[in-house]
Write a protein that holds these residues in place. Structure first.
Motif, PDB file in Angstrom:
ATOM      1  N   TYR A   7      21.538 -24.377 -31.831  1.00  0.00           N
ATOM      2  CA  TYR A   7      22.283 -23.150 -31.354  1.00  0.00           C
ATOM      3  C   TYR A   7      23.902 -23.366 -31.195  1.00  0.00           C
ATOM      4  CZ  TYR A   7      24.071 -19.272 -28.280  1.00  0.00           C
ATOM      5  OH  TYR A   7      24.604 -18.357 -28.183  1.00  0.00           O
ATOM      6  N   MET A   8      23.974 -24.497 -30.644  1.00  0.00           N
ATOM      7  CA  MET A   8      25.668 -25.091 -30.351  1.00  0.00           C
ATOM      8  C   MET A   8      26.494 -25.262 -31.454  1.00  0.00           C
ATOM      9  SD  MET A   8      25.700 -26.830 -26.868  1.00  0.00           S
ATOM     10  CE  MET A   8      24.434 -28.173 -27.323  1.00  0.00           C
ATOM     11  N   ASN A   9      25.511 -25.671 -32.504  1.00  0.00           N
ATOM     12  CA  ASN A   9      26.268 -25.998 -33.800  1.00  0.00           C
ATOM     13  C   ASN A   9      26.375 -25.001 -34.505  1.00  0.00           C
ATOM     14  OD1 ASN A   9      26.631 -28.958 -33.749  1.00  0.00           O
ATOM     15  ND2 ASN A   9      24.883 -29.248 -34.392  1.00  0.00           N
ATOM     16  N   ARG A  10      25.531 -23.939 -34.530  1.00  0.00           N
ATOM     17  CA  ARG A  10      25.902 -22.599 -35.053  1.00  0.00           C
ATOM     18  C   ARG A  10      27.211 -21.780 -34.482  1.00  0.00           C
ATOM     19  NH1 ARG A  10      20.124 -22.037 -35.000  1.00  0.00           N
ATOM     20  NH2 ARG A  10      20.232 -20.514 -33.224  1.00  0.00           N
ATOM     21  N   GLN A  11      27.153 -21.775 -33.212  1.00  0.00           N
ATOM     22  CA  GLN A  11      28.171 -20.926 -32.395  1.00  0.00           C
ATOM     23  C   GLN A  11      29.629 -21.734 -32.154  1.00  0.00           C
ATOM     24  OE1 GLN A  11      26.452 -18.255 -32.307  1.00  0.00           O
ATOM     25  NE2 GLN A  11      27.678 -17.756 -30.282  1.00  0.00           N
ATOM     26  N   ALA A  12      29.727 -23.102 -32.508  1.00  0.00           N
ATOM     27  CA  ALA A  12      30.907 -23.775 -32.115  1.00  0.00           C
ATOM     28  C   ALA A  12      31.084 -24.882 -32.766  1.00  0.00           C
ATOM     29  CB  ALA A  12      30.951 -23.927 -30.712  1.00  0.00           C
ATOM     30  N   GLN A  13      32.268 -25.636 -32.776  1.00  0.00           N
ATOM     31  CA  GLN A  13      32.503 -26.888 -33.211  1.00  0.00           C
ATOM     32  C   GLN A  13      32.097 -27.648 -31.968  1.00  0.00           C
ATOM     33  OE1 GLN A  13      37.077 -26.347 -34.036  1.00  0.00           O
ATOM     34  NE2 GLN A  13      36.499 -27.545 -35.747  1.00  0.00           N
ATOM     35  N   THR A  14      31.357 -28.482 -32.335  1.00  0.00           N
ATOM     36  CA  THR A  14      30.755 -29.493 -31.304  1.00  0.00           C
ATOM     37  C   THR A  14      31.310 -30.762 -31.288  1.00  0.00           C
ATOM     38  OG1 THR A  14      28.703 -29.815 -32.671  1.00  0.00           O
ATOM     39  CG2 THR A  14      28.547 -28.192 -30.991  1.00  0.00           C
ATOM     40  N   VAL A  15      31.436 -31.364 -30.003  1.00  0.00           N
ATOM     41  CA  VAL A  15      32.029 -32.860 -30.224  1.00  0.00           C
ATOM     42  C   VAL A  15      31.007 -33.813 -29.127  1.00  0.00           C
ATOM     43  CG1 VAL A  15      33.609 -34.334 -29.560  1.00  0.00           C
ATOM     44  CG2 VAL A  15      34.510 -32.010 -30.387  1.00  0.00           C
ATOM     45  N   TYR A  16      30.667 -34.869 -29.669  1.00  0.00           N
ATOM     46  CA  TYR A  16      30.095 -35.980 -28.752  1.00  0.00           C
ATOM     47  C   TYR A  16      30.824 -36.860 -28.124  1.00  0.00           C
ATOM     48  CZ  TYR A  16      26.918 -39.850 -27.678  1.00  0.00           C
ATOM     49  OH  TYR A  16      26.261 -41.047 -27.111  1.00  0.00           O
ATOM     50  N   LEU A  17      31.206 -36.620 -26.706  1.00  0.00           N
ATOM     51  CA  LEU A  17      32.046 -37.526 -26.343  1.00  0.00           C
ATOM     52  C   LEU A  17      31.186 -38.893 -25.981  1.00  0.00           C
ATOM     53  CD1 LEU A  17      34.459 -35.904 -23.538  1.00  0.00           C
ATOM     54  CD2 LEU A  17      34.667 -36.412 -25.950  1.00  0.00           C
ATOM     55  N   LYS A  18      31.351 -39.965 -26.654  1.00  0.00           N
ATOM     56  CA  LYS A  18      30.399 -41.051 -26.606  1.00  0.00           C
ATOM     57  C   LYS A  18      30.905 -42.141 -25.639  1.00  0.00           C
ATOM     58  CE  LYS A  18      28.515 -44.276 -30.069  1.00  0.00           C
ATOM     59  NZ  LYS A  18      27.088 -44.482 -29.840  1.00  0.00           N
ATOM     60  N   ALA A  19      30.135 -42.728 -24.908  1.00  0.00           N
ATOM     61  CA  ALA A  19      30.337 -43.787 -24.066  1.00  0.00           C
ATOM     62  C   ALA A  19      29.422 -44.806 -23.930  1.00  0.00           C
ATOM     63  CB  ALA A  19      31.050 -43.481 -22.540  1.00  0.00           C
ATOM     64  N   SER A  20      29.748 -45.860 -23.654  1.00  0.00           N
ATOM     65  CA  SER A  20      28.460 -47.038 -23.429  1.00  0.00           C
ATOM     66  C   SER A  20      27.840 -46.894 -21.967  1.00  0.00           C
ATOM     67  CB  SER A  20      29.044 -48.523 -23.508  1.00  0.00           C
ATOM     68  OG  SER A  20      29.909 -48.559 -22.469  1.00  0.00           O
ATOM     69  N   PRO A  21      26.602 -47.424 -21.922  1.00  0.00           N
ATOM     70  CA  PRO A  21      26.170 -47.294 -20.412  1.00  0.00           C
ATOM     71  C   PRO A  21      27.059 -47.837 -19.423  1.00  0.00           C
ATOM     72  CG  PRO A  21      24.469 -48.091 -21.985  1.00  0.00           C
ATOM     73  CD  PRO A  21      25.926 -47.859 -22.776  1.00  0.00           C
ATOM     74  N   GLU A  22      27.480 -48.959 -19.796  1.00  0.00           N
ATOM     75  CA  GLU A  22      28.253 -49.751 -18.573  1.00  0.00           C
ATOM     76  C   GLU A  22      29.637 -48.755 -18.257  1.00  0.00           C
ATOM     77  OE1 GLU A  22      27.696 -51.173 -21.711  1.00  0.00           O
ATOM     78  OE2 GLU A  22      26.111 -52.521 -20.836  1.00  0.00           O
ATOM     79  N   VAL A  23      30.252 -48.047 -19.184  1.00  0.00           N
ATOM     80  CA  VAL A  23      31.409 -47.074 -18.996  1.00  0.00           C
ATOM     81  C   VAL A  23      30.813 -46.118 -18.103  1.00  0.00           C
ATOM     82  CG1 VAL A  23      32.966 -45.626 -20.007  1.00  0.00           C
ATOM     83  CG2 VAL A  23      32.848 -47.862 -20.776  1.00  0.00           C
ATOM     84  N   LEU A  24      29.661 -45.386 -18.532  1.00  0.00           N
ATOM     85  CA  LEU A  24      28.971 -44.205 -17.754  1.00  0.00           C
ATOM     86  C   LEU A  24      28.730 -44.759 -16.415  1.00  0.00           C
ATOM     87  CD1 LEU A  24      26.756 -43.281 -20.753  1.00  0.00           C
ATOM     88  CD2 LEU A  24      28.971 -42.100 -19.893  1.00  0.00           C
ATOM     89  N   TYR A  25      28.236 -45.792 -16.367  1.00  0.00           N
ATOM     90  CA  TYR A  25      27.790 -46.119 -15.028  1.00  0.00           C
ATOM     91  C   TYR A  25      29.039 -46.385 -14.016  1.00  0.00           C
ATOM     92  CZ  TYR A  25      26.431 -49.347 -11.096  1.00  0.00           C
ATOM     93  OH  TYR A  25      26.149 -49.765  -9.990  1.00  0.00           O
ATOM     94  N   GLN A  26      30.197 -46.790 -14.534  1.00  0.00           N
ATOM     95  CA  GLN A  26      31.512 -47.008 -13.772  1.00  0.00           C
ATOM     96  C   GLN A  26      31.719 -45.722 -13.375  1.00  0.00           C
ATOM     97  OE1 GLN A  26      32.488 -49.682 -12.432  1.00  0.00           O
ATOM     98  NE2 GLN A  26      31.082 -51.034 -13.458  1.00  0.00           N
ATOM     99  N   HIS A  27      31.898 -44.640 -14.403  1.00  0.00           N
ATOM    100  CA  HIS A  27      32.256 -43.281 -13.829  1.00  0.00           C
ATOM    101  C   HIS A  27      31.327 -42.741 -12.972  1.00  0.00           C
ATOM    102  CE1 HIS A  27      34.611 -42.854 -17.993  1.00  0.00           C
ATOM    103  NE2 HIS A  27      34.996 -43.631 -17.296  1.00  0.00           N
ATOM    104  N   LEU A  28      30.064 -42.799 -12.978  1.00  0.00           N
ATOM    105  CA  LEU A  28      28.984 -42.079 -12.267  1.00  0.00           C
ATOM    106  C   LEU A  28      29.201 -42.527 -10.724  1.00  0.00           C
ATOM    107  CD1 LEU A  28      26.258 -41.767 -14.781  1.00  0.00           C
ATOM    108  CD2 LEU A  28      27.427 -39.793 -13.782  1.00  0.00           C
TER     109      LEU A  28
END
Ligand code: S3P
Length: 175
Positions: free
Chosen positions: A90-111
């Motif tokens: 649905y999102m791909n039909r409605q919009a330009q979609t972007v995946y903001l990709k980060a590693s588990p280590e970086v995600l952990y630090q942010h969270l």
């Protein structure tokens, strides 16, 4: 007409980057969780507590359908949004979609530093949280990967992270 949807795991920076991008483009910013909270007069943790994850996912889909009709917006969805129902298609039909990709280590630090209360991470020790991020990111990646663009945010320097992300996103989306 511009409609951009940012996806990616919790802690990837969807809200921060989305807000900055919308500001630069002079268009409206929406965060799906905030939109849900306003419409339902409940916080996301309250909705999880009252209706369970299943109830939250139904509301999330309904609200996605509301917001993704608006024009000239940047929308940051929740980390789980692309992974339920046909939301990613649905999102791909409605919009330009972007995946903001980060590693588990970086995600952990942010969270770890983040102030947002996230029901899925509640009451987890650091080890449990790291294991949860690794396992659920692996399950979710096939959905995130369906976004039309991917931006890897791991290597961006901290101090310039938001500015760089916005610049790179504009290059990627040609806007
Ligand atoms: C969730 C992510 C959260 C929020 C809810 C569930 C998930 O959004 O929608 O807590 O399943 O990954 P953020 O990605 O903005 O933290």
């Amino acid at each position: 007409m511009i409609r951009i949807i940012l996806t990616g795991y919790m802690g990837a920076g969807k809200t921060t980057v989305g807000k900055a991008l919308a500001k630069e483009l002079g268009i409206s910013f929406y965060d799906l969780d905030w939109y849900i909270e306003e419409r339902f007069h409940r916080t996301v943790p309250q909705i999880f507590a009252e209706r369970g994850e299943e109830g939250f996912r139904k509301i999330e889909q309904q609200m996605l359908h509301e917001v993704a009709e608006f024009e000239n917006i940047v929308l940051s969805c929740g980390g789980g949004t692309p992974c339920f129902f046909d939301n990613m298609d649905y999102m791909n039909r409605q919009a330009q979609t972007v995946y903001l990709k980060a590693s588990p280590e970086v995600l952990y630090q942010h969270l770890k530093m983040g102030k947002t209360e996230r029901p899925l991470l509640k009451d987890k020790t650091p080890e449990e949280m790291m294991a949860f991020i690794r396992a659920s990111l692996e399950q979710r990646e096939p959905f995130y990967r369906q976004a039309s663009h991917t931006l890897n945010v791991d290597l961006l320097e901290n101090y310039a992270k938001i500015k760089d992300s916005v610049r790179l996103l504009r290059e990627l989306l040609k806007i």
